[in-house]
Write an enzyme that holds these catalytic residues in place. Structure first.
Site, PDB file in Angstrom:
ATOM      1  N   ASN A   5      55.212  30.442 -37.223  1.00 30.99           N
ATOM      2  CA  ASN A   5      55.939  31.703 -37.069  1.00 30.99           C
ATOM      3  C   ASN A   5      54.952  32.839 -37.325  1.00 30.99           C
ATOM      4  O   ASN A   5      54.641  33.161 -38.467  1.00 30.99           O
ATOM      5  CB  ASN A   5      57.100  31.740 -38.084  1.00 30.99           C
ATOM      6  CG  ASN A   5      57.877  33.047 -38.019  1.00 30.99           C
ATOM      7  OD1 ASN A   5      57.676  33.850 -37.110  1.00 30.99           O
ATOM      8  ND2 ASN A   5      58.756  33.247 -39.000  1.00 30.99           N
ATOM      9  N   LYS A   7      55.380  35.892 -36.801  1.00 31.43           N
ATOM     10  CA  LYS A   7      56.049  37.152 -37.170  1.00 31.43           C
ATOM     11  C   LYS A   7      55.454  38.304 -36.342  1.00 31.43           C
ATOM     12  O   LYS A   7      55.179  38.110 -35.166  1.00 31.43           O
ATOM     13  CB  LYS A   7      55.955  37.389 -38.671  1.00 31.43           C
ATOM     14  CG  LYS A   7      56.433  36.152 -39.442  1.00 31.43           C
ATOM     15  CD  LYS A   7      56.595  36.360 -40.911  1.00 31.43           C
ATOM     16  CE  LYS A   7      57.067  35.060 -41.567  1.00 31.43           C
ATOM     17  NZ  LYS A   7      57.338  35.205 -42.993  1.00 31.43           N
ATOM     18  N   HIS A  89      66.268  33.863 -39.116  1.00 29.43           N
ATOM     19  CA  HIS A  89      65.233  33.968 -40.156  1.00 29.43           C
ATOM     20  C   HIS A  89      65.664  34.996 -41.206  1.00 29.43           C
ATOM     21  O   HIS A  89      66.265  36.022 -40.867  1.00 29.43           O
ATOM     22  CB  HIS A  89      63.899  34.370 -39.523  1.00 29.43           C
ATOM     23  CG  HIS A  89      62.755  34.245 -40.477  1.00 29.43           C
ATOM     24  ND1 HIS A  89      62.500  35.196 -41.444  1.00 29.43           N
ATOM     25  CD2 HIS A  89      61.835  33.277 -40.637  1.00 29.43           C
ATOM     26  CE1 HIS A  89      61.458  34.799 -42.153  1.00 29.43           C
ATOM     27  NE2 HIS A  89      61.027  33.646 -41.683  1.00 29.43           N
ATOM     28  N   GLU A  91      64.121  37.220 -42.709  1.00 29.08           N
ATOM     29  CA  GLU A  91      63.639  38.591 -42.491  1.00 29.08           C
ATOM     30  C   GLU A  91      64.550  39.348 -41.520  1.00 29.08           C
ATOM     31  O   GLU A  91      64.722  40.554 -41.649  1.00 29.08           O
ATOM     32  CB  GLU A  91      62.183  38.556 -41.992  1.00 29.08           C
ATOM     33  CG  GLU A  91      61.235  38.278 -43.151  1.00 29.08           C
ATOM     34  CD  GLU A  91      59.930  37.615 -42.780  1.00 29.08           C
ATOM     35  OE1 GLU A  91      59.589  37.560 -41.585  1.00 29.08           O
ATOM     36  OE2 GLU A  91      59.239  37.120 -43.698  1.00 29.08           O
ATOM     37  N   GLU A 161      64.407  27.469 -45.919  1.00 28.87           N
ATOM     38  CA  GLU A 161      63.423  28.431 -46.408  1.00 28.87           C
ATOM     39  C   GLU A 161      64.024  29.247 -47.541  1.00 28.87           C
ATOM     40  O   GLU A 161      64.684  30.261 -47.294  1.00 28.87           O
ATOM     41  CB  GLU A 161      63.025  29.398 -45.282  1.00 28.87           C
ATOM     42  CG  GLU A 161      62.372  28.740 -44.101  1.00 28.87           C
ATOM     43  CD  GLU A 161      61.468  29.714 -43.357  1.00 28.87           C
ATOM     44  OE1 GLU A 161      60.292  29.390 -43.200  1.00 28.87           O
ATOM     45  OE2 GLU A 161      61.932  30.806 -42.980  1.00 28.87           O
ATOM     46  N   GLY A 167      56.322  34.163 -47.951  1.00 28.01           N
ATOM     47  CA  GLY A 167      55.380  35.270 -47.962  1.00 28.01           C
ATOM     48  C   GLY A 167      54.231  35.123 -48.937  1.00 28.01           C
ATOM     49  O   GLY A 167      53.873  36.077 -49.626  1.00 28.01           O
ATOM     50  N   SER A 198      55.704  29.666 -47.974  1.00 31.25           N
ATOM     51  CA  SER A 198      54.385  29.513 -48.584  1.00 31.25           C
ATOM     52  C   SER A 198      53.764  28.133 -48.395  1.00 31.25           C
ATOM     53  O   SER A 198      53.075  27.625 -49.281  1.00 31.25           O
ATOM     54  CB  SER A 198      54.433  29.878 -50.077  1.00 31.25           C
ATOM     55  OG  SER A 198      54.839  31.222 -50.229  1.00 31.25           O
ATOM     56  N   GLY A 219      54.406  30.449 -41.906  1.00 28.73           N
ATOM     57  CA  GLY A 219      54.169  31.850 -41.578  1.00 28.73           C
ATOM     58  C   GLY A 219      52.695  32.191 -41.723  1.00 28.73           C
ATOM     59  O   GLY A 219      51.875  31.882 -40.854  1.00 28.73           O
ATOM     60  N   GLY A 220      52.337  32.809 -42.843  1.00 30.75           N
ATOM     61  CA  GLY A 220      50.980  33.317 -43.077  1.00 30.75           C
ATOM     62  C   GLY A 220      49.867  32.346 -42.724  1.00 30.75           C
ATOM     63  O   GLY A 220      48.887  32.727 -42.052  1.00 30.75           O
TER      64      GLY A 220
HETATM   65  P1  PGA Z   1      55.247  32.032 -45.107  1.00 28.31           P
HETATM   66  O1  PGA Z   1      56.463  32.340 -44.106  1.00 28.31           O
HETATM   67  O2  PGA Z   1      54.698  30.690 -44.702  1.00 28.31           O
HETATM   68  O3  PGA Z   1      54.283  33.143 -44.893  1.00 28.31           O
HETATM   69  O4  PGA Z   1      55.824  31.998 -46.484  1.00 28.31           O
HETATM   70  C1  PGA Z   1      57.349  31.337 -43.717  1.00 28.31           C
HETATM   71  C2  PGA Z   1      58.438  31.926 -42.895  1.00 28.31           C
HETATM   72  O5  PGA Z   1      58.899  33.049 -43.211  1.00 28.31           O
HETATM   73  O6  PGA Z   1      58.889  31.317 -41.915  1.00 28.31           O
END
Ligand code: PGA
Length: 237
Positions: A5, A7, A89, A91, A161, A167, A198, A219-220
């Site tokens: 993802n 983002k 999601h 967010e 999640e 994040g 994470s 994500g990251g």
């Molecule tokens: P993250 O994000 O791996 O940066 O924690 C995961 C996500 O929001 O899908």
């Protein structure tokens, strides 16, 4: 299954192209790898690349066309060879006020259009502080509302999640994530359950080696090819 993802990243088309090229070079092995770039580049890549599976980060619930400014339909995505879509999601739930009713309409639109939805659920910190039973109850409530009209036989993909773990903060413990995955599968026996929050090259194996967990939503760490490669390697072990 490992889902990237991205983002609202990276900043430029050139960087997104480099990232896609790097992911293409990673041996996927027996892992299903899906990347979800921002929409502005997604369909350009999905039209060009046949070796990688692509997903969108959102869709609108009306399909296929109509007076819905700024929205994109499930059919538009399938026509562009996009196979998956992330729905609900946290967010989007938090930043743009997406409700379970909206998430449900999106789930139905995706399923009808044969776009594979990846439904995100998870509790916030206040709920988790009350304990795992409270978190399970919260997640069960989300699933109930988000899946109205989606039969139990539907081959669902759920990403668990916990919001507080997203994040680059602190991931959930693998045993707790596995317990939640097991619980989700009790409610939805045909679901594949991913863990997200994470996930990185250091902790991926701890989650992915557990039989209850079928993959990760990343994500990251998915923006760093070397990191992402290690996560896919961990999935293949
Ligand atoms: P993250 O994000 O791996 O940066 O924690 C995961 C996500 O929001 O899908």
């Amino acid at each position: 299954m490992i889902v990237a993802n991205w983002k609202m990243n990276p900043a430029t088309y050139a960087a997104a192209e480099r990232l896609t090229a790097a992911v293409k070079k990673i041996p996927a092995g027996r892992t299903e790898v899906v990347i979800c770039p921002p929409l502005v580049w997604l369909t350009d890549f999905s039209h060009k690349e046949s070796e990688i599976k692509f997903g969108a980060q959102d869709i609108f619930w009306e399909n296929p066309t109509g007076p819905f400014t700024g929205q994109v339909s499930a059919q538009m995505l399938t026509e562009a060879k996009v196979k998956y879509v992330i729905i609900g999601h946290s967010e989007r739930r938090i930043l743009v006020g997406e409700t379970d009713a909206m998430v449900n309409k999106k789930m139905r639109a995706a399923a009808l259009a044969r776009l594979k939805p990846i439904l995100c659920v998870g509790e916030d910190r206040a709920v988790r502080r009350q304990g795992l039973a409270a978190a399970k109850k919260f997640v069960a409530g989300q699933l109930k509302k988000d899946l109205v009209g989606i039969g139990r036989a539907y081959p669902l993909i759920v990403a668990y999640e916990p919001i507080w773990a997203i994040g680059g903060g602190k991931a959930d413990t693998p045993t707790t994530a596995a317990e939640m995955a097991w619980y989700i599968k009790k409610l939805r026996p045909r679901a594949r359950v991913l863990y997200g929050g994470s996930v990185n090259s250091q902790n991926a194996r701890n989650f992915l080696q557990l039989k209850e967990i079928d993959g990760a939503l990343v994500g990251g760490a998915s923006l760093k090819p070397a990191e992402f490669e290690k996560i896919i390697t961990a999935a293949n072990q």
